[in-house]
Design a protein around this motif. Structure first.
Motif, PDB file in Angstrom:
ATOM      1  N   SER A   1       0.813  -1.206   0.000  1.00  0.00           N
ATOM      2  CA  SER A   1       0.000   0.000   0.000  1.00  0.00           C
ATOM      3  C   SER A   1       0.848   1.259   0.000  1.00  0.00           C
ATOM      4  N   LEU A   2       0.687   2.086  -1.018  1.00  0.00           N
ATOM      5  CA  LEU A   2       1.353   3.379  -1.037  1.00  0.00           C
ATOM      6  C   LEU A   2       0.764   4.321   0.005  1.00  0.00           C
ATOM      7  N   GLY A   3      -0.499   4.103   0.374  1.00  0.00           N
ATOM      8  CA  GLY A   3      -1.096   4.890   1.443  1.00  0.00           C
ATOM      9  C   GLY A   3      -0.403   4.645   2.774  1.00  0.00           C
TER      10      GLY A   3
ATOM     11  N   SER B   1      13.782  -4.917  -0.213  1.00  0.00           N
ATOM     12  CA  SER B   1      14.081  -6.342  -0.372  1.00  0.00           C
ATOM     13  C   SER B   1      13.069  -7.145   0.423  1.00  0.00           C
ATOM     14  N   GLY B   2      12.959  -8.449   0.079  1.00  0.00           N
ATOM     15  CA  GLY B   2      12.153  -9.373   0.854  1.00  0.00           C
ATOM     16  C   GLY B   2      10.663  -9.321   0.622  1.00  0.00           C
ATOM     17  N   VAL B   3      10.235  -8.680  -0.458  1.00  0.00           N
ATOM     18  CA  VAL B   3       8.807  -8.620  -0.786  1.00  0.00           C
ATOM     19  C   VAL B   3       8.622  -8.977  -2.257  1.00  0.00           C
TER      20      VAL B   3
ATOM     21  N   PHE C   1       5.178  -2.348  -9.935  1.00  0.00           N
ATOM     22  CA  PHE C   1       4.709  -1.735  -8.690  1.00  0.00           C
ATOM     23  C   PHE C   1       5.892  -1.292  -7.832  1.00  0.00           C
ATOM     24  N   GLY C   2       6.960  -2.085  -7.807  1.00  0.00           N
ATOM     25  CA  GLY C   2       8.152  -1.696  -7.064  1.00  0.00           C
ATOM     26  C   GLY C   2       8.724  -0.376  -7.551  1.00  0.00           C
ATOM     27  N   GLU C   3       8.721  -0.175  -8.853  1.00  0.00           N
ATOM     28  CA  GLU C   3       9.184   1.102  -9.396  1.00  0.00           C
ATOM     29  C   GLU C   3       8.263   2.244  -8.972  1.00  0.00           C
ATOM     30  N   GLU C   4       6.959   1.969  -8.901  1.00  0.00           N
ATOM     31  CA  GLU C   4       6.019   2.999  -8.455  1.00  0.00           C
ATOM     32  C   GLU C   4       6.245   3.342  -6.977  1.00  0.00           C
TER      33      GLU C   4
ATOM     34  N   LYS D   1      -2.246   0.596  -7.425  1.00  0.00           N
ATOM     35  CA  LYS D   1      -2.271  -0.592  -6.588  1.00  0.00           C
ATOM     36  C   LYS D   1      -1.502  -1.707  -7.260  1.00  0.00           C
ATOM     37  N   ILE D   2      -1.005  -2.618  -6.418  1.00  0.00           N
ATOM     38  CA  ILE D   2      -0.163  -3.699  -6.947  1.00  0.00           C
ATOM     39  C   ILE D   2      -0.932  -4.540  -7.963  1.00  0.00           C
ATOM     40  N   SER D   3      -2.221  -4.712  -7.788  1.00  0.00           N
ATOM     41  CA  SER D   3      -3.018  -5.519  -8.710  1.00  0.00           C
ATOM     42  C   SER D   3      -3.112  -4.867 -10.077  1.00  0.00           C
TER      43      SER D   3
END
Length: 375
Positions: free
Chosen positions: A167-169, A185-187, A198-201, A369-371
């Protein structure tokens, strides 16, 4: 840039250190190491004098988690149950340090978020309880002000990436509570395969907020992609040179060179596991990182109270003069040491702050969102 200018440190520029005065009378410290290898009293005197002008900004302390297990403590009087307290930080000339919010293995999801919030609350509670020694400071200007007031600046972070869930929130909420660094790391979105979309976001939103990206322990693909995507300097809060010691968190020379090319910062940990059992081993890593990444891309992480063993004569936060004396013995200039201890961290913080101000003018908070990106 005009706004940034007013936050610059009014202390002497590192280039003017050739006229650095000698130490005050009675300031000599006990010699570090054995008589055959340890620095002599004259070098320790010079180390104390230099650190008095340009103290240590320590990139990693595990103190918050260590304090959770103590029924009572007083960091201003001194606390023998931990490696870090106000008297020892003053003896070691530590003026700022990052208090890590990393969690034990096995916590994820809502548990990781909740435990990180608990640690942030603990950090604020501890700082409030020690007003004569500690101050919470999250941007370059206040950090310098805290130093000039004779207090030690505390910066919350790094936290683990699982602290934000997906969550970016939550990232924004943690930043609002004081978080200033996140380990990528680790996700699922920052793994051995590198950063996902999403990681770049997440990284772009960190840039917009002014949260530093810590790449210690991240995969090589993640390090490379983060260096390419991030508009602010990245750091490795606990990484030494893999060419000297093949620890998985240490960086190979090609990544050290890439980190230096983008103005990043490799903060060498004072741990026997990553750097070796002696002060000389740590100095070897500092020499190597400086040569490969450049003098403006090397810093220090005491890594005290993180459950690791430390090299001889670097047992706690009071011991930085022993390391600086060894660097002086090797011919490091006073300018180079001032960059190592204080100047490079201040540069990274200022550039991250400036990047965040500019990004906030151009970019609204991300609602991705990641989705939507990785689904």
């Amino acid at each position: 840039m005009a706004d940034l200018k007013y936050e610059l440190d009014p202390s002497p520029e590192v280039g003017a250190l050739d006229d650095l005065p000698g130490p005050p009378a009675g300031k000599a410290s006990p010699s570090g190491g054995d008589s055959a290898e340890g620095p002599d009293t004259g070098l320790l005197d010079r180390a104390h004098a230099l650190l008095a002008e340009h103290p240590v900004a320590d990139g990693y302390s595990g103190l918050p988690w260590a304090l959770r297990h103590l029924p009572w403590f007083d960091l201003e009087l001194g606390e023998s149950a931990v490696d870090t307290d106000v008297p020892r930080m003053r003896e070691g000339h530590v003026a700022a340090l990052f208090w890590a919010l990393h969690l034990p293995e096995g916590l994820a999801g809502d548990q990781a978020v909740g435990a990180t919030l608990d640690q942030l609350d603990l950090v604020k509670t501890v700082v409030r309880a020690h007003p004569e020694g500690l101050r919470l400071a999250c941007t370059p200007g206040p950090i310098t002000d805290v130093q000039h007031c004779g207090r030690i600046a505390v910066l919350p972070g790094p936290a683990g990436a699982d602290a934000i869930g997906d969550s970016l929130g939550i990232l924004r909420s943690l930043h609002g509570l004081g978080l200033r660094s996140l380990t990528l790391s680790g996700v699922s979105w920052a793994s051995e395969a590198g950063l996902t979309r999403f990681g770049e976001e997440v990284l772009r939103e960190m840039n917009r907020l002014g949260v530093l990206a810590d790449l210690s322990g991240a995969s090589e693909d993640t390090v490379r992609r983060a260096c390419a995507v991030s508009k602010a300097p990245v750091l490795c809060a606990r990484s030494a040179a893999r060419a000297l010691r093949p620890h998985p968190a240490n960086l190979p020379d090609e990544l050290l060179a890439e980190l230096g090319a983008v103005g990043g910062l490799c903060m060498v940990p004072l741990t026997a596991e990553q750097t070796g059992p002696s002060v000389r081993d740590v100095a070897d890593h500092l020499d190597h990182v400086r040569e490969v990444a450049g003098p403006e891309s090397v810093g220090l992480s005491g890594t005290y109270d993180a459950g690791t063993a430390h090299p001889q004569d670097l047992a706690d936060a009071s011991c930085y003069p022993h390391l600086v004396a060894e660097l002086l013995r090797r011919g490091w200039s006073e300018t180079g040491i001032a960059l190592l201890t204080w100047g490079n961290v201040q540069r990274v913080l200022r550039e991250a702050d400036f990047t965040a101000r500019e990004a906030q003018r151009r970019r609204e908070p991300s609602t991705m969102k990641i989705s939507e990106l990785d689904g």
